[in-house]
Design a protein around this motif. Structure first.
Motif, PDB file in Angstrom:
ATOM      1  N   UNK B  21      74.909  11.313  57.918  1.00 14.92           N
ATOM      2  CA  UNK B  21      73.983  10.214  57.613  1.00 14.92           C
ATOM      3  C   UNK B  21      74.225   9.678  56.194  1.00 14.92           C
ATOM      4  N   UNK B  22      74.486  10.574  55.267  1.00 11.83           N
ATOM      5  CA  UNK B  22      74.815  10.137  53.902  1.00 11.83           C
ATOM      6  C   UNK B  22      76.070   9.267  53.920  1.00 11.83           C
ATOM      7  N   UNK B  23      77.069   9.728  54.679  1.00  8.19           N
ATOM      8  CA  UNK B  23      78.325   8.990  54.809  1.00  8.19           C
ATOM      9  C   UNK B  23      78.053   7.581  55.357  1.00  8.19           C
ATOM     10  N   UNK B  24      77.314   7.516  56.468  1.00  6.46           N
ATOM     11  CA  UNK B  24      77.070   6.220  57.119  1.00  6.46           C
ATOM     12  C   UNK B  24      76.244   5.275  56.242  1.00  6.46           C
ATOM     13  N   UNK B  25      75.327   5.833  55.485  1.00  4.12           N
ATOM     14  CA  UNK B  25      74.503   4.991  54.606  1.00  4.12           C
ATOM     15  C   UNK B  25      75.329   4.343  53.493  1.00  4.12           C
ATOM     16  N   UNK B  26      76.402   5.015  53.054  1.00  2.00           N
ATOM     17  CA  UNK B  26      77.169   4.522  51.902  1.00  2.00           C
ATOM     18  C   UNK B  26      78.570   4.028  52.252  1.00  2.00           C
ATOM     19  N   UNK B  27      78.912   4.067  53.529  1.00  2.00           N
ATOM     20  CA  UNK B  27      80.268   3.716  53.968  1.00  2.00           C
ATOM     21  C   UNK B  27      80.659   2.289  53.559  1.00  2.00           C
ATOM     22  N   UNK B  28      79.838   1.311  53.937  1.00  2.00           N
ATOM     23  CA  UNK B  28      80.209  -0.093  53.705  1.00  2.00           C
ATOM     24  C   UNK B  28      80.207  -0.442  52.221  1.00  2.00           C
ATOM     25  N   UNK B  29      79.198   0.048  51.513  1.00  2.00           N
ATOM     26  CA  UNK B  29      79.086  -0.250  50.081  1.00  2.00           C
ATOM     27  C   UNK B  29      80.302   0.304  49.315  1.00  2.00           C
ATOM     28  N   UNK B  30      80.684   1.528  49.687  1.00  2.00           N
ATOM     29  CA  UNK B  30      81.829   2.161  49.016  1.00  2.00           C
ATOM     30  C   UNK B  30      83.112   1.395  49.329  1.00  2.00           C
ATOM     31  N   UNK B  43      94.239  -0.123  51.316  1.00  2.00           N
ATOM     32  CA  UNK B  43      94.042   0.694  50.115  1.00  2.00           C
ATOM     33  C   UNK B  43      92.559   0.996  49.905  1.00  2.00           C
ATOM     34  N   UNK B  44      91.724  -0.012  50.184  1.00  2.00           N
ATOM     35  CA  UNK B  44      90.277   0.157  49.977  1.00  2.00           C
ATOM     36  C   UNK B  44      89.719   1.240  50.887  1.00  2.00           C
ATOM     37  N   UNK B  45      90.202   1.275  52.134  1.00  2.00           N
ATOM     38  CA  UNK B  45      89.717   2.309  53.069  1.00  2.00           C
ATOM     39  C   UNK B  45      90.142   3.694  52.598  1.00  2.00           C
ATOM     40  N   UNK B  46      91.369   3.779  52.113  1.00  2.00           N
ATOM     41  CA  UNK B  46      91.840   5.086  51.633  1.00  2.00           C
ATOM     42  C   UNK B  46      91.005   5.554  50.441  1.00  2.00           C
ATOM     43  N   UNK B  47      90.781   4.637  49.495  1.00  2.00           N
ATOM     44  CA  UNK B  47      89.989   4.999  48.302  1.00  2.00           C
ATOM     45  C   UNK B  47      88.548   5.347  48.687  1.00  2.00           C
ATOM     46  N   UNK B  48      87.984   4.587  49.606  1.00  2.00           N
ATOM     47  CA  UNK B  48      86.594   4.829  50.011  1.00  2.00           C
ATOM     48  C   UNK B  48      86.464   6.160  50.740  1.00  2.00           C
ATOM     49  N   UNK B  49      87.422   6.465  51.632  1.00  2.00           N
ATOM     50  CA  UNK B  49      87.379   7.756  52.336  1.00  2.00           C
ATOM     51  C   UNK B  49      87.514   8.909  51.339  1.00  2.00           C
TER      52      UNK B  49
END
Lengths: 105, 192
Positions: B21-30, B43-49
């Motif tokens: 739930x923490x992951x899903x709440x911050x996924x898009x913002x990150x 690159x953004x997906x890699x950095x965010x993950x």
């Protein structure tokens, strides 16, 4: 009193509110009597709004792909929990064993 | 806020559902922050993950008395984005500016696609943001997109508040210069 026109640093400092109150008051006084600087200030404010609005619109419309999900990172979290449990078992096990050692003697 | 604190506590206690739930709440913002800093989605997906994984793995290091969770997560995202910039040796010179110059040398009269692109102001701002140095881009993104205070920006970038203010001002001056040039070029093309 006629003063020199405001510099780009002054103008950006003014719109981003990074100037101290004294400097801001001096600038306010200058802006009242200088139409050229008022135009420059308005232009910079418009640029600030343009950048904020357009950047927010672009980034808020950007979405990650479905491949970026929790399942993709979950194995790394499991490893961490497993390691933590092993470490905790050792911490708990050591005093228990030494305690038994003392009792037997 | 209470919900966030509860999720953090539950994950600290080992509840993986709370981590999800923490992951899903911050996924898009990150992702959005990393996308702004790196300029491309892969690159953004890699950095965010990487950032979300690091944050969840090191949740015990997060101190709610010292900072907000989002500020802490933004700090990690900036750091992971910097790692990717270093790792991939993304050139620091501006590719968009180079491409634009090359195009104008090759063909001074713009085609319909170029004209259409020029009319989209958000592309002009996006291109201008990508032309900034990584240091100024970080400050500009956090201020304009994140709407953060200078204190928060300083905390995330690991610098003083004065430095954060100075970077935001410099970024604005550079962006304004690029956008002014774009406007002049567009006017010249229209009058031709």
């Amino acid at each position: 009193m006629k003063t020199k026109h405001l510099t780009p640093d002054d103008l950006t400092g003014y719109i981003y509110r990074t100037l101290d109150e004294g400097r801001r008051e001096v600038m306010n006084a200058h802006l009242v009597e200088c139409p050229t600087c008022r135009v420059s200030l308005t232009k910079q404010e418009m640029r600030q709004h343009q950048v904020s609005n357009e950047l927010r619109a672009t980034l808020n419309n950007a979405a990650p792909s479905p491949q970026m999900n929790f399942v993709a990172i979950a194995p790394r979290l499991h490893n961490r929990q497993r390691k933590q449990n092993i470490w905790l078992d050792k911490v708990i096990a050591v005093p228990t064993t030494s305690h038994l050692w003392h009792v037997s003697f | 806020m209470k919900n966030l604190e509860m999720l953090i506590e539950r994950w600290r206690a080992g509840d993986e559902r709370a981590a999800e739930m923490l992951y899903n709440q911050h996924r898009e913002q990150t992702f959005c922050l990393a996308y702004g800093l790196l300029g491309n989605a892969a690159d953004a997906e890699e950095a965010a993950q990487d950032a979300l994984t690091y944050a969840l793995l090191h949740i015990h290091h997060f101190d709610e008395r010292r900072s907000k969770f989002t500020t802490w997560l933004h700090t990690i995202t900036v750091s992971k984005s910097r790692d990717i910039l270093r790792k991939r040796h993304i050139p620091t010179f501006s590719l968009t500016a180079w491409f634009r110059d090359r195009q104008s040398l090759r063909d001074s009269s713009p085609g319909p696609e170029q004209r259409a692109a020029k009319n989209e102001t958000h592309n002009a701002v996006w291109d201008a943001i990508q032309d900034l140095s990584p240091m100024l881009r970080e400050a500009a993104i956090l201020r304009h997109w994140g709407n953060l205070t200078y204190q928060e920006i300083a905390e995330i970038l690991g610098c003083t508040m004065k430095t954060a203010q100075s970077r935001v001002r410099l970024a604005h001056q550079k962006l304004a210069r690029i956008l002014d040039e774009d406007d002049l070029q567009q006017t010249a093309e229209e009058t031709r």
